[in-house]
Design a protein around this motif. Sequence first.
Motif, short mmCIF file in Angstrom:
data_model
loop_
_atom_site.label_atom_id
_atom_site.label_comp_id
_atom_site.label_asym_id
_atom_site.label_seq_id
_atom_site.Cartn_x
_atom_site.Cartn_y
_atom_site.Cartn_z
N ASP A 119 1.88 6.61 -1.42
CA ASP A 119 1.92 5.20 -1.79
C ASP A 119 0.82 4.43 -1.06
OD1 ASP A 119 4.17 5.60 -3.40
OD2 ASP A 119 5.59 5.00 -1.85
N ARG A 120 0.68 4.70 0.23
CA ARG A 120 -0.33 3.98 1.01
C ARG A 120 -1.74 4.28 0.51
NH1 ARG A 120 3.34 5.79 5.20
NH2 ARG A 120 4.38 4.00 6.18
N HIS A 167 -2.61 2.68 -2.84
CA HIS A 167 -3.01 1.27 -2.72
C HIS A 167 -4.44 1.14 -2.19
CE1 HIS A 167 -3.26 -2.92 -1.66
NE2 HIS A 167 -3.55 -2.56 -0.42
N LEU A 176 5.19 -1.94 -2.65
CA LEU A 176 3.85 -1.72 -3.19
C LEU A 176 3.38 -2.89 -4.05
CD1 LEU A 176 1.81 0.60 -2.96
CD2 LEU A 176 2.74 1.53 -5.08
N LEU A 195 0.88 -2.47 2.58
CA LEU A 195 0.89 -1.52 3.69
C LEU A 195 1.89 -1.94 4.76
CD1 LEU A 195 -2.91 -0.68 4.06
CD2 LEU A 195 -1.15 0.50 2.73
N LEU A 220 5.43 -1.28 3.34
CA LEU A 220 5.77 0.14 3.36
C LEU A 220 6.08 0.60 4.78
CD1 LEU A 220 3.09 1.44 0.85
CD2 LEU A 220 5.56 1.49 0.48
N GLU A 221 5.35 0.08 5.75
CA GLU A 221 5.60 0.44 7.15
C GLU A 221 6.98 -0.05 7.59
OE1 GLU A 221 5.15 2.27 10.63
OE2 GLU A 221 3.72 2.38 8.96
#
Length: 361
Positions: free
Chosen positions: A48-49, A52, A77, A83, A86-87
């Motif tokens: 995912d990261r 992006h 996302l 980012l 997500l973290e």
Amino acid sequence: MDRRSAFALRGGPAAIAHIERHGLSPQDIACIPAAAGGPKGLALLPLDRLLHIEWLKHADRIELVGASIGAWRMAALAQPEPLAALERLQHVYVHEQRYPAKPTPLEVSRACGRLAAAVLDDRDLAVRKGAALTIVTARARGPLAHTESRLAFGRAMLSNSLSRRRLAAFLERVVFQAGDPSFLTEPFDEFGLVRVPIDAGNQHEALLASGTIPLVCAPVRDIGGAPHGRYWDGALVDYHLLLPYPRLVAARTAAGRGSIVLYPHFDSRVTPGWLDKHLPWRRTSRRHPWLDNVLLIAPSSSLIERLPNRKLPDRRDFYRYGADHAGRERAWNGAIGECGRFADAVLGWMARPDPTLIRPI
């Protein structure tokens, strides 16, 4: 490990043909589905990261659709600063799910509520320009409308084993949407399609409901702007998101845009509903017309062999490790770190795609 051995590719006929003729570019990506699957979804966070950073910021229009942990991933996302979102999701999922030996449904719901809050970061959900976000939930109806007993869910499971259509007597598909218009506008099966705009009054409950597992969590009741009732995990209706992607493909093609459904997954198969995963005759969707433009990418069996316990994280780890929360967290963080190899390999292939590596879906 050879980079190409870190992932497995499966594609529908149209997706394979497009890549053979034109390769792959950010503008080709029409949609990213994100399956339910609990901790297995942690394996996809590194991808995912990278998606992006390397691809999605160059895509002018993208649909993001998810259920359960997939909904939390896609809601992260879709944000202007994905980012960081997500973290937050990873940290809370790995480090703040510490349960007693026999947690009550309310205790599990509170932990899932912290996950939803982490994705939102105590702010109104903002969807970045060009993104359409859909969060899938299942509203109880019929025999499940006024009860959450094991007997009632047992009846639903029995009905589903006879026919997936019969399960629709127990559950209705309700989707919460934000950002650009979605291709999911009209019903496409017996479960129906109720569309609810995401706003400040329902965003937390929508995310929570999408991951509310029956008999494990307490149901989410009467979400703002949505029909009254009990709401459950979207996986009950759409486990691996077997959706009418040709509707999106037709609209994208008419607008002169690419139409690949890029599906990062933890499985090589697309199983329609959560209750279907133990039914072998429902666990494959070969030649399904809705998968014509799908490119499915999953960690390979050889990469999974390198993970802690030689498997993806899963819910059974809560029982495997019990009160050894630090042991579970080490294993899950180790799996996420190792799946960075998977993400790097996938992005390398996407930059220079070799269609000979794609097997039919």
